[in-house]
Design a protein around this motif. Structure first.
Motif, short mmCIF file in Angstrom:
data_model
loop_
_atom_site.label_atom_id
_atom_site.label_comp_id
_atom_site.label_asym_id
_atom_site.label_seq_id
_atom_site.Cartn_x
_atom_site.Cartn_y
_atom_site.Cartn_z
N THR A 369 0.83 -1.21 0.00
CA THR A 369 0.00 0.00 0.00
C THR A 369 0.86 1.25 0.00
O THR A 369 0.45 2.31 -0.49
N GLY A 370 2.08 1.13 0.53
CA GLY A 370 3.01 2.26 0.49
C GLY A 370 3.49 2.58 -0.90
O GLY A 370 3.97 3.70 -1.16
N LEU A 371 3.38 1.62 -1.82
CA LEU A 371 3.79 1.86 -3.21
C LEU A 371 2.74 2.63 -4.01
O LEU A 371 3.03 3.15 -5.09
N VAL A 372 1.52 2.66 -3.49
CA VAL A 372 0.40 3.18 -4.28
C VAL A 372 0.57 4.66 -4.61
O VAL A 372 0.30 5.10 -5.73
N ASP A 373 1.02 5.47 -3.66
CA ASP A 373 1.21 6.90 -3.93
C ASP A 373 2.59 7.10 -4.52
O ASP A 373 3.49 7.66 -3.89
N GLY A 374 2.77 6.66 -5.75
CA GLY A 374 4.07 6.71 -6.38
C GLY A 374 4.03 7.24 -7.79
O GLY A 374 3.29 8.17 -8.12
N GLU A 375 4.81 6.60 -8.66
CA GLU A 375 4.98 7.07 -10.04
C GLU A 375 3.68 7.02 -10.83
O GLU A 375 3.36 7.95 -11.58
N LEU A 376 2.94 5.94 -10.70
CA LEU A 376 1.69 5.81 -11.47
C LEU A 376 0.66 6.84 -11.02
O LEU A 376 -0.04 7.43 -11.85
N ALA A 377 0.56 7.03 -9.71
CA ALA A 377 -0.40 8.02 -9.20
C ALA A 377 -0.01 9.42 -9.63
O ALA A 377 -0.86 10.24 -10.00
N ALA A 378 1.30 9.71 -9.63
CA ALA A 378 1.76 11.03 -10.04
C ALA A 378 1.43 11.32 -11.50
O ALA A 378 1.23 12.48 -11.88
N ARG A 379 1.37 10.27 -12.30
CA ARG A 379 1.02 10.44 -13.72
C ARG A 379 -0.47 10.35 -13.98
O ARG A 379 -0.91 10.42 -15.12
N GLY A 380 -1.25 10.19 -12.93
CA GLY A 380 -2.70 10.12 -13.07
C GLY A 380 -3.18 8.82 -13.70
O GLY A 380 -4.29 8.75 -14.23
N LEU A 381 -2.37 7.77 -13.61
CA LEU A 381 -2.72 6.49 -14.24
C LEU A 381 -3.52 5.57 -13.33
O LEU A 381 -4.17 4.64 -13.82
N ILE A 382 -3.46 5.78 -12.03
CA ILE A 382 -4.29 5.01 -11.11
C ILE A 382 -4.89 5.95 -10.08
O ILE A 382 -4.37 7.04 -9.82
N ASP A 383 -6.00 5.53 -9.50
CA ASP A 383 -6.62 6.24 -8.38
C ASP A 383 -6.08 5.59 -7.12
O ASP A 383 -6.43 4.45 -6.80
N PRO A 384 -5.21 6.27 -6.37
CA PRO A 384 -4.56 5.65 -5.21
C PRO A 384 -5.55 5.08 -4.20
O PRO A 384 -5.35 3.98 -3.68
N ALA A 385 -6.60 5.82 -3.87
CA ALA A 385 -7.56 5.35 -2.88
C ALA A 385 -8.26 4.08 -3.35
O ALA A 385 -8.44 3.13 -2.58
N HIS A 386 -8.64 4.06 -4.61
CA HIS A 386 -9.33 2.88 -5.15
C HIS A 386 -8.41 1.66 -5.17
O HIS A 386 -8.81 0.56 -4.77
N TYR A 387 -7.16 1.88 -5.60
CA TYR A 387 -6.25 0.73 -5.70
C TYR A 387 -5.84 0.24 -4.31
O TYR A 387 -5.69 -0.97 -4.09
N ARG A 388 -5.69 1.15 -3.36
CA ARG A 388 -5.36 0.76 -1.99
C ARG A 388 -6.50 -0.09 -1.40
O ARG A 388 -6.24 -1.11 -0.74
N ALA A 389 -7.71 0.30 -1.67
CA ALA A 389 -8.87 -0.48 -1.20
C ALA A 389 -8.91 -1.84 -1.88
O ALA A 389 -9.27 -2.85 -1.26
N LEU A 390 -8.54 -1.88 -3.16
CA LEU A 390 -8.52 -3.14 -3.90
C LEU A 390 -7.51 -4.11 -3.28
O LEU A 390 -7.79 -5.30 -3.10
N LEU A 391 -6.33 -3.61 -2.95
CA LEU A 391 -5.31 -4.44 -2.31
C LEU A 391 -5.80 -4.98 -0.97
O LEU A 391 -5.62 -6.18 -0.67
N THR A 392 -6.41 -4.12 -0.18
CA THR A 392 -6.89 -4.53 1.14
C THR A 392 -7.97 -5.59 1.03
O THR A 392 -7.96 -6.57 1.78
N ARG A 393 -8.89 -5.40 0.13
CA ARG A 393 -9.97 -6.38 -0.06
C ARG A 393 -9.43 -7.69 -0.58
O ARG A 393 -9.87 -8.77 -0.16
N ALA A 394 -8.46 -7.63 -1.50
CA ALA A 394 -7.88 -8.87 -2.03
C ALA A 394 -7.16 -9.64 -0.94
O ALA A 394 -7.27 -10.87 -0.85
N ALA A 395 -6.41 -8.94 -0.07
CA ALA A 395 -5.70 -9.60 1.02
C ALA A 395 -6.67 -10.26 1.99
O ALA A 395 -6.34 -11.27 2.62
#
Length: 448
Positions: A369-395
């Motif tokens: 989850t610490g990786l989420v606010d990184g290069e992809l988020a800075a480029r607007g390619l992912i929604d950090p909150a959505h992807y962080r929730a996806l990781l948590t739910r998958a785990a």
């Protein structure tokens, strides 16, 4: 434990075409040559796709000859370096077949090569029997006792893995800069453990079975081909095979039949053409894994199933004969007759990586989850909150979330960070010092 998970987006093909991981850069297709001259650039295929024009008559014999040729070329190259050569030996049909072909090849050249073939099997630490380990041991024992001359040329090397090697571990630490996101990113900790063990044994080349499932594995992708052939035999075969696949998948047959007929009506490319395209993607992305093995441990990685002669020998066999629902990899099994024990050729399953992925995801969730606010988020390619929730739910084991939704994002994020963190060997730069000649740019290639 499996050695590595399927490459995200590669084991079943991809629609990337000639795109690359870099903006404005076009990839040269596998099996083609790029020529750059003062007059421009040209890309030409090195060979015309199609069935082998010579060699054995039977499809299984052609496949075996092609696989033998690919492995023999690897062994011959290793002989000039003085390093040992190893092959993954998971106990599955793909890697184990290559491991035994390598052992056979090394036996034929034992005086020249002076090294035993190394068959390496990864397994859970503390586990001494069961699963892949039993099948791998059966293959090596058969080579030593059932095939004349192999006793002194097969070394079975076991690589025990524990919780330190779970998926998602050390991905930010171990993954180097490569041409594109590497398929082995998620499993880099276990991959590195295997490579370190092999390097310590003087291994300079590693043969893997990657791509075997895409080329020879069970898949219903040929059903539209049957639907497009309007004969009673083909339609009867379509119904029988669709029923078989539906039974295996525990689902209704009608969606399979409807999808096959719709694809046939649209005139989509046949199964062989789509598999050939998928194999090109497997071959291209395998280069990133090869860059990892070279940079971390000086080992050259080889994928014989992506060899052009192997691909064409396999695709000369119609899909229904190559990957029928009730017959697991029949052409490969026939091709390996006499080289593998019946224990292995009769196998209908393979090691499952999924439980390891869930354990690794739960273990390393905070770091991921610490990786989420990184290069992809800075480029607007992912929604950090959505992807962080996806990781948590998958785990947590929430249904409806596949690793294909998670792994490519993580691999790309780690890749982008590696590009920024690792010093570049070369970089394309732009200069305004002099006006460019007609027909050229004002860029230059700087090597550091």
């Amino acid at each position: 434990m499996a050695t590595r998970p399927p490459a995200p987006g590669t084991e079943h093909g991809s629609g990337t075409g000639d795109r690359s991981a870099f903006a404005g850069v076009t990839a040269v297709p596998p099996g083609a040559r790029l020529t750059v001259s003062a007059s421009g650039t040209t890309i030409r295929p090195l060979a015309t796709a199609g069935a082998p024009s010579s060699g054995p008559d039977q499809p299984a014999d052609r496949l075996r000859a092609a696989m033998q040729g690919a492995v023999a070329e690897i062994a011959a190259g290793a002989s000039s370096t003085g390093h040992a050569v190893a092959a993954d030996c998971s106990g599955g049909m793909d890697s184990t077949s290559l491991a035994m072909l390598l052992a056979q090849c090394r036996t034929a050249r034992a005086e020249d090569l002076g090294h035993a073939a190394v068959a390496v099997t990864v397994h859970p630490a503390g586990t001494t029997a069961g699963g892949d380990l039993d099948y791998a041991r059966a293959a090596v024992d058969y080579a030593r006792t059932g095939l004349a001359g192999l006793a002194r040329t097969v070394e079975h090397l076991l690589c025990p893995l524990d919780d330190r090697h779970l998926p998602y571990g050390r991905i930010g630490e171990l993954v180097p800069a490569t041409d594109e996101p590497a398929p082995s990113t998620v499993a880099i900790a276990r991959f590195d453990a295997e490579l370190a063990l092999l390097a310590g044994r003087g291994v300079g080349d590693l043969v893997t079975g990657d791509g075997g499932d895409t080329l020879l594995g069970p898949q219903p992708g040929y059903l539209p081909d049957l639907a497009a052939t309007r004969t009673l035999h083909s339609q009867a075969l379509l119904l029988r095979h669709a029923l078989g696949w539906a039974r295996l998948r525990r689902t209704a047959v009608w969606p399979l039949l409807a999808g096959a007929r719709a694809a046939a009506a649209r005139g989509e490319p046949g199964e062989a053409a789509r598999t050939r395209t998928a194999m090109r993607v497997v071959a291209r992305t395998a280069r990133a894994d090869a860059q990892i093995t070279e940079q971390l441990h000086g080992i050259t990685l080889h994928n014989p199933f992506t060899d052009a002669s192997v691909v064409e020998a396999a695709l000369a066999v119609p899909g229904p004969l190559r990957a029928a629902p009730g017959d697991y990899k029949p052409v490969l099994r026939q091709a390996m007759a006499g080289l593998l024990p019946e224990t292995v050729t009769a196998r209908r399953t393979k090691g499952d990586f999924t439980p390891d992925q869930y354990r690794g995801l739960r273990t390393h969730l905070q770091a991921l989850t610490g990786l989420v606010d990184g290069e992809l988020a800075a480029r607007g390619l992912i929604d950090p909150a959505h992807y962080r929730a996806l990781l948590t739910r998958a785990a947590a084991g929430a249904p409806g979330i596949g690793f294909h939704q998670l792994n490519p994002v993580l691999a790309t994020e780690v890749w982008l960070r590696a590009l920024h963190q690792r010093p570049a060997a070369a970089r394309w730069t732009t200069t305004d010092e002099d006006p460019p000649p007609a027909g050229s740019t004002n860029s230059r290639w700087e090597v550091f």
